[in-house]
Design an enzyme around this catalytic site. Structure first.
Site, PDB file in Angstrom:
ATOM      1  N   ASP A  84       0.844  -1.202   0.000  1.00  0.00           N
ATOM      2  CA  ASP A  84       0.000   0.000   0.000  1.00  0.00           C
ATOM      3  C   ASP A  84       0.875   1.245   0.000  1.00  0.00           C
ATOM      4  O   ASP A  84       0.863   2.055   0.933  1.00  0.00           O
ATOM      5  CB  ASP A  84      -0.941  -0.015   1.193  1.00  0.00           C
ATOM      6  CG  ASP A  84      -2.127   0.928   1.000  1.00  0.00           C
ATOM      7  OD1 ASP A  84      -2.265   1.483  -0.104  1.00  0.00           O
ATOM      8  OD2 ASP A  84      -2.906   1.105   1.942  1.00  0.00           O
ATOM      9  N   CYS A 122       0.183   5.009   1.422  1.00  0.00           N
ATOM     10  CA  CYS A 122      -0.886   5.045   2.415  1.00  0.00           C
ATOM     11  C   CYS A 122      -0.586   6.159   3.415  1.00  0.00           C
ATOM     12  O   CYS A 122       0.564   6.370   3.815  1.00  0.00           O
ATOM     13  CB  CYS A 122      -0.990   3.700   3.138  1.00  0.00           C
ATOM     14  SG  CYS A 122      -2.393   3.609   4.266  1.00  0.00           S
ATOM     15  N   ASN A 167      -7.752  -1.512   7.623  1.00  0.00           N
ATOM     16  CA  ASN A 167      -7.919  -0.470   8.642  1.00  0.00           C
ATOM     17  C   ASN A 167      -8.162   0.910   8.040  1.00  0.00           C
ATOM     18  O   ASN A 167      -8.110   1.923   8.749  1.00  0.00           O
ATOM     19  CB  ASN A 167      -6.696  -0.427   9.569  1.00  0.00           C
ATOM     20  CG  ASN A 167      -5.423  -0.047   8.828  1.00  0.00           C
ATOM     21  OD1 ASN A 167      -5.375  -0.042   7.592  1.00  0.00           O
ATOM     22  ND2 ASN A 167      -4.374   0.264   9.572  1.00  0.00           N
ATOM     23  N   HIS A 168      -8.441   0.976   6.744  1.00  0.00           N
ATOM     24  CA  HIS A 168      -8.716   2.262   6.110  1.00  0.00           C
ATOM     25  C   HIS A 168     -10.105   2.770   6.504  1.00  0.00           C
ATOM     26  O   HIS A 168     -11.016   1.980   6.750  1.00  0.00           O
ATOM     27  CB  HIS A 168      -8.617   2.137   4.586  1.00  0.00           C
ATOM     28  CG  HIS A 168      -7.231   1.826   4.120  1.00  0.00           C
ATOM     29  ND1 HIS A 168      -6.971   1.279   2.886  1.00  0.00           N
ATOM     30  CD2 HIS A 168      -6.031   1.967   4.722  1.00  0.00           C
ATOM     31  CE1 HIS A 168      -5.670   1.109   2.738  1.00  0.00           C
ATOM     32  NE2 HIS A 168      -5.074   1.515   3.850  1.00  0.00           N
ATOM     33  N   ALA A 223     -12.861   6.634   6.665  1.00  0.00           N
ATOM     34  CA  ALA A 223     -13.105   8.077   6.664  1.00  0.00           C
ATOM     35  C   ALA A 223     -13.887   8.360   7.940  1.00  0.00           C
ATOM     36  O   ALA A 223     -14.859   7.646   8.237  1.00  0.00           O
ATOM     37  CB  ALA A 223     -13.896   8.501   5.434  1.00  0.00           C
ATOM     38  N   SER A 243      -8.456  10.448  18.744  1.00  0.00           N
ATOM     39  CA  SER A 243      -7.271  10.658  17.926  1.00  0.00           C
ATOM     40  C   SER A 243      -6.585  11.922  18.430  1.00  0.00           C
ATOM     41  O   SER A 243      -7.200  12.738  19.117  1.00  0.00           O
ATOM     42  CB  SER A 243      -7.657  10.816  16.449  1.00  0.00           C
ATOM     43  OG  SER A 243      -8.276   9.651  15.951  1.00  0.00           O
ATOM     44  N   HIS A 273       1.784   5.700  13.536  1.00  0.00           N
ATOM     45  CA  HIS A 273       0.709   6.064  12.603  1.00  0.00           C
ATOM     46  C   HIS A 273      -0.659   5.719  13.165  1.00  0.00           C
ATOM     47  O   HIS A 273      -1.677   5.868  12.474  1.00  0.00           O
ATOM     48  CB  HIS A 273       0.921   5.400  11.237  1.00  0.00           C
ATOM     49  CG  HIS A 273       0.527   3.952  11.142  1.00  0.00           C
ATOM     50  ND1 HIS A 273       0.884   3.013  12.085  1.00  0.00           N
ATOM     51  CD2 HIS A 273      -0.202   3.287  10.209  1.00  0.00           C
ATOM     52  CE1 HIS A 273       0.403   1.828  11.726  1.00  0.00           C
ATOM     53  NE2 HIS A 273      -0.262   1.963  10.601  1.00  0.00           N
ATOM     54  N   GLY A 274      -0.709   5.280  14.411  1.00  0.00           N
ATOM     55  CA  GLY A 274      -1.984   4.972  15.038  1.00  0.00           C
ATOM     56  C   GLY A 274      -1.778   4.300  16.376  1.00  0.00           C
ATOM     57  O   GLY A 274      -0.675   4.321  16.941  1.00  0.00           O
ATOM     58  N   ALA A 275      -2.861   3.688  16.873  1.00  0.00           N
ATOM     59  CA  ALA A 275      -2.806   3.068  18.195  1.00  0.00           C
ATOM     60  C   ALA A 275      -2.086   1.728  18.188  1.00  0.00           C
ATOM     61  O   ALA A 275      -1.459   1.353  19.165  1.00  0.00           O
ATOM     62  CB  ALA A 275      -4.228   2.886  18.730  1.00  0.00           C
TER      63      ALA A 275
END
Length: 393
Positions: free
Chosen positions: A74, A77, A140-141, A143, A286, A308-310
């Site tokens: 990806d 991403c 995990n994508h 909006a 977030s 980039h995240g949790a």
């Protein structure tokens, strides 16, 4: 750098406190990757978790070898944050949740001129994957419409043009089938071997070919997020402005500690490109953060990267079994923070449940302790869109 920096080996660092749970396999993959030919340094983030052979949530610096497999399928991403014209006070979740029937279908002809103009602006050629432009994809994508819940630096929000009274829109997606095709073609020719960057004509050709395709996939992914955002704004009859857009799957030239090489990021957000959002799960906060420059030692240790995240706690495919006896499917469409979830895929609904992820607060705490970030604002989910099952792929 505080207690949140662990030196695993001479060239492997883990930016996480010992209290932060990280699966042992992920650390093993981190160490194994550090043994690749030409690898100089490896840095794991507090959201580190195992991937298919290589860990996710990490950065890798090589001197003379480029590894497409470390970037993954990806390419490009990343996440973009948009300030919308919609007012938080006017949100009606029941009505809002009904507005996204067509946002996963291929763009219709009314978008053709806009897409063509933006492709020209970004130097994107026709590559056979444009039918997927403007679509989120799976995994995990997402909006997500968000509200600014807590402000820690009003001046930073002013700089970004963000207003607490307005909904924010966070988009997480990448290059879809385009990035996948680039990695598949590389693996078919080179397996998972890297590309040695030399002056030999054939090897140089392989290198140039990958970089050209990689860079276009990054631009394509950026355009994809832009189009996704425009579709969601259109769906709620709002306008918006992009406050930031940052990629976390890519390879870039970089000079680190006097060595000119290649910095690979796989689920690692750049800390040298301004403000970034570090998202939690769909049922968690977030965080909008400002990277701190700090000392050169800090930047070298973290390889100029952030989480980039949790970070996942549970593997995909295990979540339904872990949760189905506790939660009915209907229970997962609402979160403890009062937000709504749209997800028409049963397995994805469970695989991406908040319980499958670590608390984002622990990730943020580790990065603060390491002196790498300053929190600007906390963002609360309002409505998270994964898939409505219509036109999804």
């Amino acid at each position: 750098m505080g207690k949140s920096v662990q030196k695993i080996t001479e060239n492997v660092s883990l930016i996480a406190s010992k209290e932060t749970w990280i699966e042992g396999l992920a650390v093993q993959q981190l160490i194994k990757t550090s043994e690749l030919t030409g690898m100089q340094r490896v840095a794991g983030m507090p959201d580190l978790h195992p991937g298919r052979g290589y860990p996710i949530g990490a950065a890798f610096f090589t001197a003379s070898t480029l590894y497409p497999a470390l970037v993954g399928n990806d390419i490009g991403c990343g996440m973009s944050l948009w300030q919308t014209s919609a007012k938080v006070s006017k949100v009606n979740l029941d009505k809002m949740a009904k507005k996204f029937e067509h946002v996963e279908c291929p763009l219709d002809d009314s978008w053709a001129d806009y897409v063509a103009a933006r492709k020209h602006d970004k130097g994107i050629i026709n590559n056979g994957f444009d039918h997927a432009l403007g679509t989120i994809g799976g995994g995990n994508h997402f909006a997500e419409f968000q509200a600014i819940d807590e402000i820690y630096s009003q001046s930073a929000l002013n700089e970004l043009g963000l207003n607490k009274q307005h909904l924010q829109l966070l988009v997480h997606s990448g290059s879809r089938g385009l990035g996948q095709s680039i990695l598949v073609n590389h693996v078919a020719t080179h397996n998972h071997d890297g590309i040695t960057v030399t002056h030999a004509a054939e090897q140089h050709s392989d290198f140039e070919d990958y970089i050209q395709k990689h860079d276009e996939a990054v631009r394509w992914a950026e355009l994809n997020r832009e189009l996704i955002a425009q579709r969601f704004l259109q769906a709620i009859r709002a306008t918006g402005n992009c406050a930031l857009d940052v990629n976390h799957n890519l390879v870039s030239p970089k000079n680190i500690a006097g060595v000119q090489g290649w910095l690979h990021r796989k689920g690692a957000t750049p800390s040298d490109q301004g403000y970034v959002v570090i998202p939690g799960s769909r049922g968690d906060y977030s965080y909008l953060v400002k990277p701190l420059e700090g000392s050169e030692e800090k930047q070298i240790t973290s390889l100029y990267s952030l989480p980039h995240g949790a970070g996942r706690k549970w593997k995909r495919g295990e979540c339904h079994g872990r949760l189905s006896h506790k939660y009915k499917r209907a229970d997962l469409y609402r979160t403890s923070l009062g937000s709504r979830v749209i997800c028409g895929n049963k397995e994805l609904l469970y695989d991406e449940a908040p319980q499958a992820y670590k608390k984002c607060e622990t990730v943020i705490s580790d990065m603060e302790d390491a002196g790498l970030i300053e929190v600007v604002a906390r963002l609360r989910p309002v409505l998270t869109f994964k898939t409505n099952g219509s036109c999804s792929s």
